[in-house]
Design an enzyme around this catalytic site. Sequence first.
Site, short mmCIF file in Angstrom:
data_model
loop_
_atom_site.label_atom_id
_atom_site.label_comp_id
_atom_site.label_asym_id
_atom_site.label_seq_id
_atom_site.Cartn_x
_atom_site.Cartn_y
_atom_site.Cartn_z
N ASP A 1 0.84 -1.03 -0.06
CA ASP A 1 0.18 0.04 0.09
C ASP A 1 0.71 1.38 -0.10
O ASP A 1 2.04 1.13 0.22
CB ASP A 1 -1.00 0.03 1.38
CG ASP A 1 -0.01 -0.20 2.55
OD1 ASP A 1 0.97 -0.93 2.58
OD2 ASP A 1 -0.61 0.39 3.46
N GLU B 1 3.35 1.55 2.83
CA GLU B 1 4.51 0.49 2.67
C GLU B 1 4.45 -0.48 3.64
O GLU B 1 5.38 -0.97 4.07
CB GLU B 1 5.62 1.24 2.45
CG GLU B 1 5.65 2.53 1.75
CD GLU B 1 7.06 3.32 1.46
OE1 GLU B 1 7.76 3.78 2.51
OE2 GLU B 1 7.78 3.13 0.47
C1 NOJ Z 1 6.51 7.05 4.49
C2 NOJ Z 1 4.87 6.95 3.64
O1 NOJ Z 1 4.12 6.02 4.56
C3 NOJ Z 1 4.91 6.60 2.55
O2 NOJ Z 1 3.74 6.90 1.78
C4 NOJ Z 1 5.83 7.82 1.68
O3 NOJ Z 1 5.93 7.35 0.31
C5 NOJ Z 1 7.26 7.67 2.48
N1 NOJ Z 1 7.15 7.58 3.61
C6 NOJ Z 1 8.19 8.38 1.70
O4 NOJ Z 1 7.69 9.98 2.13
#
Ligand code: NOJ
Length: 443
Positions: A148, A151
């Site tokens: 998702d 991550e």
């Molecule tokens: C963590 C976040 O959950 C994710 O959505 C994002 O892409 C990364 N940080 C980088 O900002």
Amino acid sequence: MSENETDANHPSYGYKWVRDASLTMDVVATLYGAATGVTKMFYQDLFFRYAVQRTQEQNDPDLITGLGEPKFNLDGSVFTKPWGRPQNDGPATAAIALMEFSNAYINAGGAVSDIRQRVYDSASFPNQAPVRKDLIFVAQNWSSPSFDLWEEEESTHFYTRMVQHRAMVMGAAFAKRMSDTSTASKLSTAASDIAETLQTFFNSRRNLILYEIGPVLAGKSSFKDTAVMLGAIHGYAGDGIYAFSNDQMLATAYQVATSFLPVYPIASQHSDGQGRILGIPIGRYPEDVYDGVSSSRGNPWYLCTAAMAETFYRASTELSNAGSITVSNVSLPFWKYFAPQAGVRTGRTYASSTAPFQQMISGLHGWGDAFLRTFKFHTPTDGHLSEEYDRDSGYAMGAIDLTWSYASLLTASFARAEAIGNTAYIAYLANMPVATNTSATAG
Ligand code: NOJ
């Protein structure tokens, strides 16, 4: 990306995430569309360089999971350490940003052939034109499990499906514009197939659009996630499927927003220093344990707070354009909470001339502004936006200068301008002088 600063209080975020970069470039596409003269050329140059960069990613021999590879080092090489991959929203949102730019470029008198060569036709121009390749990848892989946007869990995600659906709807029209009718028909078939699955995310017993179906993250029992709002913000295709004012979307916004009230102590502060009303601090989901560096207790996020504001503004624009609001048992809890003064009832339709309609619209504007005020209230005086703000103190937390935090504020402010009829606002922002140091890339 954000500053590459790692210490006990700041994680290492000096990377290019495909998602964050594309959502940022989507803002640039809007600015490009409204800019003139040298500023427009600056944004245009950024876009053609972004297109080349995306082809380099696509062609990298070190990709671990193909085009859904989520994260690259700042020298452009693949981040090869263990990570939640694939994240198949990235190819969709990268294509969306590039198509937004391309449509604006052609509408401003640019040649279709430029776009075919420098943005679209990956088969003939594999080192500069990434879009067709990403679109075909989405058409072929949308049903595969993916991590998702947070991550965290490989499953079937509402956010990912929404952006994939929008990429297919936009892509079908765009491929036609590029005279590629066979790709157009493949993409429109994928768009309808995805649209059918989107409906399965609504759970009528919970009165909630589930953020994921399939394997679910341990401990995430509420099934409430701001990812659903972000799915509409970045994935609504303008075709009536999960619009912002959709009853199920409103019901979900109500449940997600209020889920943070018992979780964040700062939610009990209801007004800023000047007595103006604050909204609810919004995070990713109530059970979140990521504190910006490691695992303890989750915090509200700037981009999630802006996303809630944007949802309210965009719903207001849609409903004002529709000219009436019909309240159902699905949307009733939303209206009772956010526009109690309207006293609305299930099964009634309120025309734009009626007081309840106007009270509902002003509830949407008032709460949109209140969410943005919360965002502002917890922004440090130097204006720098981190990823999060502390649930107890309201101080900035986690990654410093997160690009996506800034992008989220801009899209929310575009939505606000549209909701209140401020037609000059985007052009005003778009034509502000830009730094000419073009070595800075959005990531
Ligand atoms: C963590 C976040 O959950 C994710 O959505 C994002 O892409 C990364 N940080 C980088 O900002």
